[in-house]
Scaffold this motif. Structure first.
Motif, mmCIF file in Angstrom:
data_model
loop_
_atom_site.group_PDB
_atom_site.id
_atom_site.type_symbol
_atom_site.label_atom_id
_atom_site.label_comp_id
_atom_site.label_asym_id
_atom_site.label_seq_id
_atom_site.Cartn_x
_atom_site.Cartn_y
_atom_site.Cartn_z
ATOM 1 N N ARG A 58 -46.139 -9.641 -28.066
ATOM 2 C CA ARG A 58 -45.816 -11.021 -28.375
ATOM 3 C C ARG A 58 -46.616 -11.920 -27.450
ATOM 4 N N ARG A 59 -47.381 -12.791 -28.029
ATOM 5 C CA ARG A 59 -48.105 -13.795 -27.244
ATOM 6 C C ARG A 59 -47.430 -15.124 -27.520
ATOM 7 N N ASN A 97 -48.743 -13.219 -22.643
ATOM 8 C CA ASN A 97 -48.414 -11.994 -23.379
ATOM 9 C C ASN A 97 -47.260 -11.271 -22.692
ATOM 10 N N THR A 98 -46.296 -10.861 -23.473
ATOM 11 C CA THR A 98 -45.105 -10.224 -22.904
ATOM 12 C C THR A 98 -45.288 -8.744 -22.591
ATOM 13 N N GLN A 108 -45.269 -3.957 -30.488
ATOM 14 C CA GLN A 108 -45.695 -5.239 -31.014
ATOM 15 C C GLN A 108 -45.783 -6.214 -29.841
ATOM 16 N N ASP A 117 -39.877 -8.570 -25.716
ATOM 17 C CA ASP A 117 -40.087 -9.887 -26.315
ATOM 18 C C ASP A 117 -39.086 -10.899 -25.777
#
Length: 181
Positions: free
Chosen positions: A56-57, A91-92, A54, A141
């Motif tokens: 994360r932005r 973005n991570t 997933q 994240d």
């Protein structure tokens, strides 16, 4: 009589062909083998595929807040924000394209797997691991490890360690005061 036998033979053959499922029809051996191999490969991929990541932005002010909580001085927040924007678009989980030396860059600040972290796949280009972390830790994240490593890089090499610094972040920067209101 001969004609009647031929008709019954034809009719039985026709009924058999129409009633048999496709699986009962014989395929040439090479097609059957190829189909089996493809099916097995797909099954293996599904069983052994990693869980979907997933990504994360972060939003601009969200990143500012997290950096501030991680003790990045308020006077440097605009620089960190600029670097993260141009390196990863906040973005991570970004892994950059392969560099000329075969290494990749990881995470929010696109940290090099050749010098600063240890790639998980044991590639030959891995050299130093100066941040003493696995590269996958830079893709989390929770950005704590990525920020700590980026601070190490900044202390040792300065802001110019990031090529985007001289191109975009060494000019007038967007203030972050609106994120503290």
């Amino acid at each position: 009589m001969q004609m009647k036998r031929q008709y019954h033979h034809y009719r039985r053959r026709r009924q058999y062909q129409n009633s048999s499922p496709i699986a009962q029809r014989s395929l040439p051996p090479f097609i059957a083998a190829a189909t089996t191999i493809i099916f097995c490969c797909i099954l293996l991929l599904l069983v052994h595929a990693p869980a979907p990541v997933q990504m994360r932005r972060l939003q601009r002010c969200e990143l500012v807040g997290e950096l501030y909580i991680l003790d990045v001085p308020k006077s440097e927040l605009s620089l960190w924000l600029c670097i993260a924007e141009y390196e990863s678009r906040y973005n991570t989980h970004v892994v950059g394209n392969r560099n000329a030396d075969g290494s990749s860059d990881y995470g929010l600040f696109q940290i090099s797997g050749r010098y600063w972290c240890q790639p998980d796949n044991g590639t030959k280009y891995y050299a130093f691991n100066e941040c003493n972390v696995k590269c996958s830790a830079l893709l989390q994240d929770d950005i704590t490890v990525a920020v700590e490593c980026a601070r190490t890089i900044q202390r040792r090499q300065g802001w110019s360690a990031w090529s985007v610094y001289s191109l975009y972040c060494n000019r007038t920067l967007t203030e972050v005061d609106d994120c503290f209101e």
